[in-house]
Design a protein around this motif. Sequence first.
Motif, PDB file in Angstrom:
ATOM      1  N   VAL A 608       3.487 -12.416   0.283  1.00 24.18           N
ATOM      2  CA  VAL A 608       3.799 -11.266   1.123  1.00 24.18           C
ATOM      3  C   VAL A 608       3.377  -9.979   0.432  1.00 24.18           C
ATOM      4  N   LEU A 609       3.744  -9.844  -0.856  1.00 25.32           N
ATOM      5  CA  LEU A 609       3.467  -8.607  -1.577  1.00 25.32           C
ATOM      6  C   LEU A 609       1.970  -8.350  -1.696  1.00 25.32           C
ATOM      7  N   PHE A 610       1.192  -9.417  -1.912  1.00 24.03           N
ATOM      8  CA  PHE A 610      -0.252  -9.269  -2.082  1.00 24.03           C
ATOM      9  C   PHE A 610      -1.020  -9.814  -0.881  1.00 24.03           C
ATOM     10  N   ALA A 611      -0.413  -9.705   0.285  1.00 21.87           N
ATOM     11  CA  ALA A 611      -1.122 -10.063   1.513  1.00 21.87           C
ATOM     12  C   ALA A 611      -2.309  -9.126   1.702  1.00 21.87           C
ATOM     13  N   PRO A 612      -3.321  -9.535   2.463  1.00 16.87           N
ATOM     14  CA  PRO A 612      -4.480  -8.651   2.685  1.00 16.87           C
ATOM     15  C   PRO A 612      -4.052  -7.269   3.169  1.00 16.87           C
ATOM     16  N   ILE A 613      -4.694  -6.240   2.631  1.00 19.66           N
ATOM     17  CA  ILE A 613      -4.351  -4.865   2.987  1.00 19.66           C
ATOM     18  C   ILE A 613      -4.876  -4.541   4.379  1.00 19.66           C
ATOM     19  N   THR A 614      -4.003  -4.068   5.228  1.00 22.57           N
ATOM     20  CA  THR A 614      -4.380  -3.611   6.566  1.00 22.57           C
ATOM     21  C   THR A 614      -3.883  -2.187   6.738  1.00 22.57           C
ATOM     22  N   MET A 615      -4.432  -1.495   7.718  1.00 22.08           N
ATOM     23  CA  MET A 615      -3.967  -0.137   7.964  1.00 22.08           C
ATOM     24  C   MET A 615      -2.496  -0.130   8.398  1.00 22.08           C
ATOM     25  N   ARG A 616      -2.056  -1.212   9.044  1.00 20.79           N
ATOM     26  CA  ARG A 616      -0.647  -1.301   9.415  1.00 20.79           C
ATOM     27  C   ARG A 616       0.232  -1.352   8.163  1.00 20.79           C
ATOM     28  N   SER A 617      -0.188  -2.159   7.171  1.00 19.29           N
ATOM     29  CA  SER A 617       0.602  -2.252   5.939  1.00 19.29           C
ATOM     30  C   SER A 617       0.542  -0.947   5.152  1.00 19.29           C
ATOM     31  N   VAL A 618      -0.611  -0.263   5.189  1.00 24.78           N
ATOM     32  CA  VAL A 618      -0.717   1.028   4.499  1.00 24.78           C
ATOM     33  C   VAL A 618       0.201   2.048   5.151  1.00 24.78           C
ATOM     34  N   MET A 619       0.226   2.082   6.480  1.00 21.31           N
ATOM     35  CA  MET A 619       1.095   3.035   7.175  1.00 21.31           C
ATOM     36  C   MET A 619       2.563   2.717   6.928  1.00 21.31           C
ATOM     37  N   GLU A 620       2.894   1.432   6.803  1.00 24.63           N
ATOM     38  CA  GLU A 620       4.266   1.065   6.494  1.00 24.63           C
ATOM     39  C   GLU A 620       4.633   1.529   5.089  1.00 24.63           C
ATOM     40  N   GLN A 621       3.689   1.402   4.164  1.00 29.70           N
ATOM     41  CA  GLN A 621       3.912   1.888   2.798  1.00 29.70           C
ATOM     42  C   GLN A 621       4.139   3.396   2.794  1.00 29.70           C
ATOM     43  N   ILE A 622       3.311   4.132   3.538  1.00 27.55           N
ATOM     44  CA  ILE A 622       3.459   5.589   3.618  1.00 27.55           C
ATOM     45  C   ILE A 622       4.790   5.952   4.257  1.00 27.55           C
TER      46      ILE A 622
END
Length: 671
Positions: A608-622
């Motif tokens: 989960v932590l190192f799942a492929p980076i997507t813009m959805r995951s980036v926006m969730e991080q932000i």
Amino acid sequence: MSFKTIMEYGVKAGLFAFLAAGLLWRCGHAAMPQGGPKDTLPPVVVAMNPHYGVTGFDGGRIFIEFDEYIQLKDQQKEFFTSPRMAKKPSLLLRGKGIQIDVQDSLRPNTTYALNFGSSIADNNEGNPLYGFRYVFSTGDQVDSMYMSGYAVDAFKKDSVSKAFIFFYEASKDSIALDSTVFNFEPDVIARAENNGIFIAENLKPIPYRVYAIEDNNGNQTYEPGTDGIAFLDSVFNPADMPAFEGRFDTTRSYYTADPQLYFRVFRDKPFQRQYLSGSERPLRNKIVLTFGAPYPQVDTLMFEGIPSGRIITEFLKPTLDSVALWINMPPDYIPDTIRGRISYMRHDSINQLVPYGQDLVLGWRVFESRQQERERLAKEKEREKAIAEGLEVPREPSPFKFNIETGRDLNPENDLAISFDYPLIRLDTTAISLIRVQEEDRFRVRFTLEEDPENIRRYLIRAPWINGENYELEIPAGALANVAYEENDTIRGNYTVMVADNYATLIIQLRGKTPQDEYILELLDQSGNRVIRRVPHAVTGTYTFRYLDPGTFRLRIVEDVNGNGEWDTGSLVERRQPERVEMFSLADGEEISIRMGWDEQVVVDCNVLFAPITMRSVMEQIRRQEEVRLRRLIEERARRDQEQNKQPQNQRQNNSGFGTGSFNPSSAFNL
């Protein structure tokens, strides 16, 4: 609603209201009354000549007028042009405006933007006008495409503030991808805000190759080893990108957006030519050789009158480009001038490693200051007087130097370390005693004393420490001797072992992508600046961190692809991305908090932590980062309000004023 739609409707309507309110307010207040509200509004643009977005521009002078007198601040750092001009335009304050003289020849059929950053501010209160831009074109149209993105530090995972974003038309650099930023000038330049997010404007509907530059030396040019760099493996056409949402951040006073691109900024290792850059002899028995690059390959090294077996070699960290050679001989046997020869692999004129030989001449002399001479003579007289009178001669303290922690709580899971200024040549462990003290009883404790494998001048004392017990360490005089043939005076240390109930425990259940995959676990303090515990070569399993001070922690995890126990940076020339790093957070986005006497358990699933980076995951991080920032901002404002409420009533009235929200008028001209 897309960012462009927001800009077209919301910004233009807001600009009209803002200009009207600003003009009416200032018309009614020709002079600010004493004790009145503080001006918190930025300057407002009232005229531009030529107008914003002019086409067919062939150079010359631009004048931008504001509704009040202004000042320019940090223009060398804040002001930049897109594309870059060999000669920056000159900026001159004239009346209530800025006179801009374009001094460079311009590219044909090119859209230019003059970016002022936060360099424009009103003259009285210094309220900055964030993100102001003036745009013109040397062709018959203004490029009008947008693209957004987000830049983070590849290792720390923090936003990279004020990173430059370089856009290169992909058709120009397809031959030499690894040297694009060195061989070509960017076609469009954007800049990220403090939150790491950028909105690039005035792009063409064509594919671009995009780079992010962390410009640490302020010259707006990428320099390996000094600046940070990030690159994307593909090309991107703004016309093919999905629409993105934009919004005005009222707490920061600039526009932000959901990112379309994601950059992991790393520090590339510059090429270093290998050569012997220096040789010195700081001590009688110490020689230091410094090389141009780490890990020099030395084939032979000989010194006249010094057997090779009498030389102790130590690579000096952290750069590993310097070698200390300790001479294990009595000082009187070491000549004042040492002659020798070294043969090693050195880079030639075409940067190929070739064998090379070089003679060495290393002298050493004692330079005694007048104060040192006076002190020495005084001691000699005192000694002579004692001998003449038949008294005991005062014993000089040994110059033997060491460093050992004393009088502190001892973590029973750690070793007790003792370090020395010189390598040891004698270590009598049988003379050393470690005693456990229990009221009036004393128990001798078995221990081991071993050299630190990473530091030849550091030793580790290991023992079966018992929680809450007191220990006494004694190293008697003469048990140790170093290469300078100095012996120790008596060394003593007293310790109390930590009690587990007074500390916190963190248990990490690590689930790797596969049982063989390796990771690096780093437990950080709340600021993220200090590593408290580190576990390299971690695989699927349980890892327990005991004896932690209660508080809040951050957990950084490195995906150690090559299993070397270190985070590996990327390489622009090799087109290699850095090893991936992620910050673990709990399901609710919170950091890890541990209370005294408690065991906190977390599960880290690397799939989960190192799942492929997507813009959805980036926006969730932000989003999570923004929630933390806003929560801290609210807490800080509440603290300030509480302090302000403690002030007398008359002081609170004088401190009041309009809100701090501001509006960026330049965006209305960007469409």
